[in-house]
Design a protein around this motif. Structure first.
Motif, short mmCIF file in Angstrom:
data_model
loop_
_atom_site.label_atom_id
_atom_site.label_comp_id
_atom_site.label_asym_id
_atom_site.label_seq_id
_atom_site.Cartn_x
_atom_site.Cartn_y
_atom_site.Cartn_z
N LEU A 1 39.69 44.11 63.68
CA LEU A 1 41.02 42.86 63.31
C LEU A 1 40.88 42.31 61.75
O LEU A 1 41.90 42.31 61.55
CB LEU A 1 39.48 41.16 63.63
CG LEU A 1 40.06 40.81 65.09
CD1 LEU A 1 39.03 39.66 65.51
CD2 LEU A 1 41.28 39.97 65.40
N ALA A 2 40.58 43.35 61.13
CA ALA A 2 39.94 43.61 60.06
C ALA A 2 41.80 44.82 59.15
O ALA A 2 42.07 44.33 58.35
CB ALA A 2 39.01 44.15 59.17
N LYS A 3 42.38 45.01 60.30
CA LYS A 3 42.90 46.08 60.15
C LYS A 3 44.19 45.52 60.53
O LYS A 3 44.96 45.83 59.44
CB LYS A 3 43.04 47.30 61.54
CG LYS A 3 41.78 48.42 61.64
CD LYS A 3 41.58 49.63 62.33
CE LYS A 3 40.87 50.38 62.65
NZ LYS A 3 40.84 51.01 63.33
N VAL A 4 44.20 44.43 61.40
CA VAL A 4 45.63 43.90 62.06
C VAL A 4 45.85 42.06 60.45
O VAL A 4 46.65 41.89 60.29
CB VAL A 4 45.68 43.94 63.12
CG1 VAL A 4 46.17 45.40 62.89
CG2 VAL A 4 45.08 42.79 63.22
N LEU A 5 44.74 41.68 60.16
CA LEU A 5 44.42 40.04 59.34
C LEU A 5 44.10 40.16 58.35
O LEU A 5 43.86 39.10 57.78
CB LEU A 5 43.38 39.30 60.69
CG LEU A 5 44.13 39.31 61.91
CD1 LEU A 5 42.84 38.71 62.89
CD2 LEU A 5 44.80 38.21 62.15
N LYS A 6 43.93 41.41 57.09
CA LYS A 6 43.94 41.95 55.98
C LYS A 6 42.07 40.82 55.84
O LYS A 6 42.58 39.87 54.68
CB LYS A 6 45.33 40.63 55.20
CG LYS A 6 46.69 41.01 55.82
CD LYS A 6 47.11 40.87 55.36
CE LYS A 6 49.12 41.45 55.02
NZ LYS A 6 49.88 39.94 54.67
N PHE A 7 41.26 41.42 56.21
CA PHE A 7 40.28 41.42 55.39
C PHE A 7 39.26 43.02 55.60
O PHE A 7 39.75 43.78 56.31
CB PHE A 7 39.04 39.97 55.78
CG PHE A 7 39.02 40.09 57.77
CD1 PHE A 7 38.15 40.69 57.82
CD2 PHE A 7 39.70 39.51 58.33
CE1 PHE A 7 37.85 40.75 59.32
CE2 PHE A 7 39.50 39.97 59.63
CZ PHE A 7 38.36 40.30 60.54
N ASP A 8 38.37 42.44 55.15
CA ASP A 8 37.39 44.12 55.06
C ASP A 8 36.11 43.08 55.40
O ASP A 8 35.78 42.34 55.45
CB ASP A 8 36.74 44.40 53.36
CG ASP A 8 38.51 44.40 52.52
OD1 ASP A 8 39.37 45.22 53.00
OD2 ASP A 8 38.66 44.03 51.49
N VAL A 9 35.40 44.06 56.20
CA VAL A 9 34.05 43.94 56.71
C VAL A 9 33.42 45.18 56.35
O VAL A 9 34.07 46.45 56.34
CB VAL A 9 34.17 43.79 58.58
CG1 VAL A 9 34.92 45.16 58.82
CG2 VAL A 9 33.49 43.37 59.23
#
Length: 566
Positions: A143-151
């Motif tokens: 999800l981080a790759k497409v929703l603009k957040f870092d995990v």
């Protein structure tokens, strides 16, 4: 055209289903994740699963926790496409019927590879997901790759850390100790408070932040990658913190304490001198009897400036009880000889540059004379500038504030003072005073909402007369818009180049981004107003560093450095 696009997307979904079908029967075991989840600096309650050593979470949980960040997204069900549809940069619409299910940490659950389809901003994405008891869970890294957040995963605290994405030219500090939030607001106080966030550019290519809490002054040293390389804390030497100043050779901090008993010999203000590594050298003190002070720094944002061995602290105080039985507030100006740390001017009840009440204070040096700007609500009721040497001053009203003498509500806030090659420039904001019927200590009667124009008051250095003052509107918010502009900040690039910055908010007081415009030495705008979405201003005044405007903002346990290339 819309029908064609829908058909193409439906075809993609059909192909996606066919490709996924062969895997749909694969079942694996899942356990409730025992890691705590930190989203945007805050520990949140969120049920996740560990599936084959990867963390999986529900979309609605994630959307809810990111709703007030720059990585927000909304979730809808597209019946036409039979797919989950996500829209980025849109506030999450809470589904009142949705309840996060309960799962036991002691139980194994069956996870079935899902055929869930997901469309993000109109584009089909193939993201592996698992279905557990009719709920679909996605891997955070996917999800981080497409929703603009870092995990990331913090093994030391067993924490899954999710951070919203940062816009271009913004950088998260590494290794910093972040205190309370310091971002600017869309609401305007009647008076100011001591500034507790500072940034200084060191001579060796590093830079330092200075922040203050209730008990300590914290200094952190950063390298060019915004990493903390060292830190130290200083205890507050007295009851109150007042001001910090980084001089050419020394650093200075002003502390203070109450004197409710009106003890003439009691210390009320102490200015401490430190070396550039914040090692204490010495100090100078002011007593209650010398200054008629019962409370230092009252309703004030004290500031300091220096010229050679002379330092000025411009602040305020609540004075000894007067003949009318009241304690009155007014400015207080200290001139200090830093070669021997002694106060050289009269600090009595009514100084030559008297302002009462003084709700904000600025100071700069122009040669051997200092320039002071105060926000007065009574004597005078104006934004007032004084220029002098402690024993005599020239005075000019930069903006006369309508209303009754002493009414605390003025509809004005100050944001900065700078000196150009030809003018003194003061940044401020103001309401449309023509809409106000009367002023009290708590209200501007007749004004529907407190919105203010971004202003500059400019006066020639060679002509301190009221007729020479020019009040310039930089940005108008009191008509034809439902947006709100904050108190502006003023940054000096060189003697004839300045930048005015302010935060813009929508009508619901949500930050939209930072606005800025360059002005010349006469306060005239040079070029258009620029906008940077996702940027946030704070109480930290921006500085110039490596041909960039730089400041930091603390929010939700994180420190972000924002930069604007010049």
């Amino acid at each position: 055209m819309r029908k064609i696009c829908t058909l193409l997307l439906a075809l993609c979904l059909f192909l996606f289903i066919e490709v996924s079908a062969s895997y749909a029967e694969e079942n694996v075991k899942a356990t409730v994740s025992d890691s705590q989840v930190i989203i945007d600096g805050k520990v949140v309650r969120s049920v996740g699963f560990n599936i084959q050593n990867y963390n999986y979470f529900g979309l609605r949980d994630l959307a809810s926790h990111l709703a007030e960040t720059d990585s927000r997204f909304d979730i809808t069900w597209n019946k036409e496409l039979n797919a989950i549809e996500l829209t980025t940069d849109k506030a999450y619409s809470v589904n009142e019927s949705f309840r996060t299910p309960y799962f036991s940490s002691d139980q194994l659950y069956e996870a079935k590879l899902s055929t869930a389809k997901i469309v993000i901003d109109g584009k089909l994405h193939s993201i592996q997901a698992y279905n557990i008891e009719d709920n679909t869970y996605f891997q955070l890294r996917d999800l981080a790759k497409v929703l603009k957040f870092d995990v990331s995963f913090d093994s030391g605290t067993n924490s899954i850390v999710v951070n919203p994405y940062l816009p271009e030219n913004a950088y998260q500090a590494v290794g910093t100790g972040v205190g309370e939030d310091n971002i600017v607001e869309s609401y305007f106080s009647r008076w100011s408070d001591p500034i507790r966030s500072h940034l200084i550019n060191n001579s060796d290519g590093t830079f330092s932040s200075i922040t203050v809490d209730e008990g300590h002054v914290r200094i952190e040293l950063y390298n060019k990658d915004y990493e903390v390389t060292s830190s130290k804390e200083l205890p507050l030497e007295l009851q109150y913190y007042g001001a910090f100043y980084s001089g050419e050779k020394y650093n200075f901090i002003a502390y203070g304490q109450d004197n409710k008993e009106e003890n003439d010999s009691k210390e009320v203000i102490r200015v401490v001198r430190y070396d550039k590594n914040f090692k204490r050298i010495d100090s100078v003190s002011l007593t209650g009897g010398k200054s008629f002070t019962v409370e230092p720094f009252r309703s004030a944002a004290p500031r300091m400036a220096e010229n050679g061995d002379e330092l000025v602290l411009h602040t305020s105080r609540l004075r000894y009880k007067a003949s009318d039985g009241k304690n009155h507030q007014s400015q207080l100006t200290l001139i200090i000889n830093t070669s021997n740390m002694s106060i050289t001017n009269s600090t009595g009840e009514f100084q030559k540059n008297h302002v009462s009440h003084s709700f904000d204070q600025f100071v700069k040096y122009d040669g051997k004379e200092h320039v002071l700007v105060d926000h007065g609500d009574a004597y005078p009721r104006s934004i007032v500038l004084h220029k002098g040497n402690g024993s005599q001053y020239k005075e000019v009203d930069l903006f006369r504030i309508p209303g009754s003498i002493g009414a605390n509500m003025t509809g004005v806030s100050l944001g900065g003072l700078e000196i150009s090659s030809t003018h003194y420039i003061t940044a401020y904001n103001k309401v449309d005073h023509s809409k106000v019927q009367s002023y009290t200590n708590f209200e501007m009667v007749g004004l529907d909402k407190d919105v203010r124009d971004i202003m500059l008051a400019v006066v020639p250095r060679s002509n301190l007369s009221g007729s020479a003052v020019n009040n310039i509107t930089i940005a108008k918010y009191t008509s034809d818009t439902d947006h709100i502009g904050s108190v502006p900040k003023l940054v000096k690039v060189d003697d004839d180049r300045f930048v005015v910055l302010w935060q813009e908010f929508d009508h619901e007081h949500m930050p939209l981004g930072v606005k800025y415009v360059e002005v010349d030495g006469s306060g005239n705008a040079v070029g258009k107003i620029n906008s940077i979405s996702k940027f946030v201003l704070s109480e930290c005044d921006p500085i110039i560093m490596d041909d960039k405007i730089v400041w930091f903002a603390d929010k939700k346990g994180k420190r972000i450095f924002y930069t604007i290339p010049l």
